[in-house]
Design an enzyme around this catalytic site. Structure first.
Site, mmCIF file in Angstrom:
data_model
loop_
_atom_site.group_PDB
_atom_site.id
_atom_site.type_symbol
_atom_site.label_atom_id
_atom_site.label_comp_id
_atom_site.label_asym_id
_atom_site.label_seq_id
_atom_site.Cartn_x
_atom_site.Cartn_y
_atom_site.Cartn_z
ATOM 1 C CB THR A 98 0.435 -0.132 -8.374
ATOM 2 O OG1 THR A 98 0.540 -1.201 -9.310
ATOM 3 C CG2 THR A 98 0.542 1.196 -9.122
ATOM 4 C CE LYS A 173 1.368 -1.608 -12.233
ATOM 5 N NZ LYS A 173 0.855 -2.542 -13.243
ATOM 6 C CE LYS A 242 -3.872 1.299 -6.150
ATOM 7 N NZ LYS A 242 -2.487 0.902 -6.361
#
Length: 299
Positions: A98, A173, A242
């Site tokens: 990701t 994503k 994150k």
């Protein structure tokens, strides 16, 4: 026809199952050495080879799959002093991490001059799905490169969705994880509010499960809440933060206000700031409960 040689970097919670499916379905596989020896040794027992550096791995591979934490790690293993690109050979790199879409687009452009093609193919679902070969994959990149990588992606996935040019897989994503982390933050607050009013998690679940607000993510989240199954959804809160930080940067670059995304990010930032970053996402329910003087479910 001989199968292409596959390199794999990042044999962690998700990567181990992906790599196992690749080697067991007949691809020659080389994995990068890792401090966690258990998954590496398991894959070697199934026929994989091991490389000591990304450069050495590139020399032994035609296609390299990356499944690391995020863009800084991707950039390091690709462009570092002993990175994949330093091998000086044609290579197809498939980033299943990701990552920050802006980094992905920039890196793809830089690598093209070195005869290295980068596509982004991030994942949805869980480590259990990785082991079972039933992940969902969002893939962005040059159509010919995507077509070349497709059989390898199929080895560990049940569904592959083309998203467009390079970078769009990682963008999709982030949107997917925005929904997931948003649900987690809402579930955690709703459970704490219910507890304040005397509504147990069991009653909460009795209403939601099987109704319109039920979904797979809800079920794994509540598997932890109700059964205290720590491994129900193995995705760290630090990784959630994150991803939400990447989303904030993406929204900022697009000139778009994202107040809900900011609120979700702050929920995760509070948890990580409290030293709970290695806890898994469903444990956010405990953290929100504790911050509000409510006993976590099952305690």
């Amino acid at each position: 026809m001989d199968k292409e040689r596959i390199g794999f970097i990042g044999v962690g919670l998700m990567g181990h199952g992906m790599a196992r499916n690749i080697v067991e379905k007949g691809w020659p596989l080389t994995v990068l050495a890792h401090r966690n020896r258990a998954p590496v040794e398991d894959l070697k027992s199934r026929g994989a080879a091991e490389a000591g550096s990304p450069r050495t791995l590139a020399e032994e591979s035609d296609i390299v799959i990356l499944c690391v934490t995020g863009s800084p790690q991707v950039e390091a293993v690709v462009s570092g002093p002993d990175g994949l690109a330093s091998a000086g050979k044609p290579l197809l790199v498939c980033d299943c991490s990701t990552s920050d879409p802006s980094s992905t687009v920039r890196l793809a452009a830089d690598l093209s001059a070195k005869d290295v093609t980068l596509i982004d193919a991030p994942l949805s679902r869980t480590p259990k799905d990785a082991e079972e070969g039933t992940l969902d994959v969002m893939v962005g990149g040059d159509p010919a490169a995507v077509e070349r990588a497709w059989p390898v992606l199929e080895a560990f996935s049940q569904r592959i969705i083309r998203t467009g040019p390079v970078g769009t897989g990682h963008t999709m994503k982030l949107l997917n994880n925005f929904l997931a982390m948003g649900y987690a933050a809402i579930y955690a607050e709703a459970l704490a509010l219910g507890a304040k009013a005397g509504i147990t998690p069991q009653v909460f679940d009795g209403v939601i499960r099987g109704g319109r607000m039920d979904c797979g993510f809800y079920q794994t989240f509540m598997q932890y809440v109700l059964e205290r199954d720590r491994d129900a959804h193995k995705f760290a809160l630090a990784n959630g933060l994150k991803d939400m930080s990447y989303l904030a940067a993406f929204a900022n670059a697009a000139g778009m206000a994202n107040p809900v995304g900011a609120a979700v990010r702050n929920s995760f930032a509070l948890a990580v700031g409290a030293g709970r970053g290695e806890d898994y996402v469903p444990m956010l329910s405990d953290i929100v409960a504790e911050m509000n003087g409510v006993a976590p479910a099952g305690t």
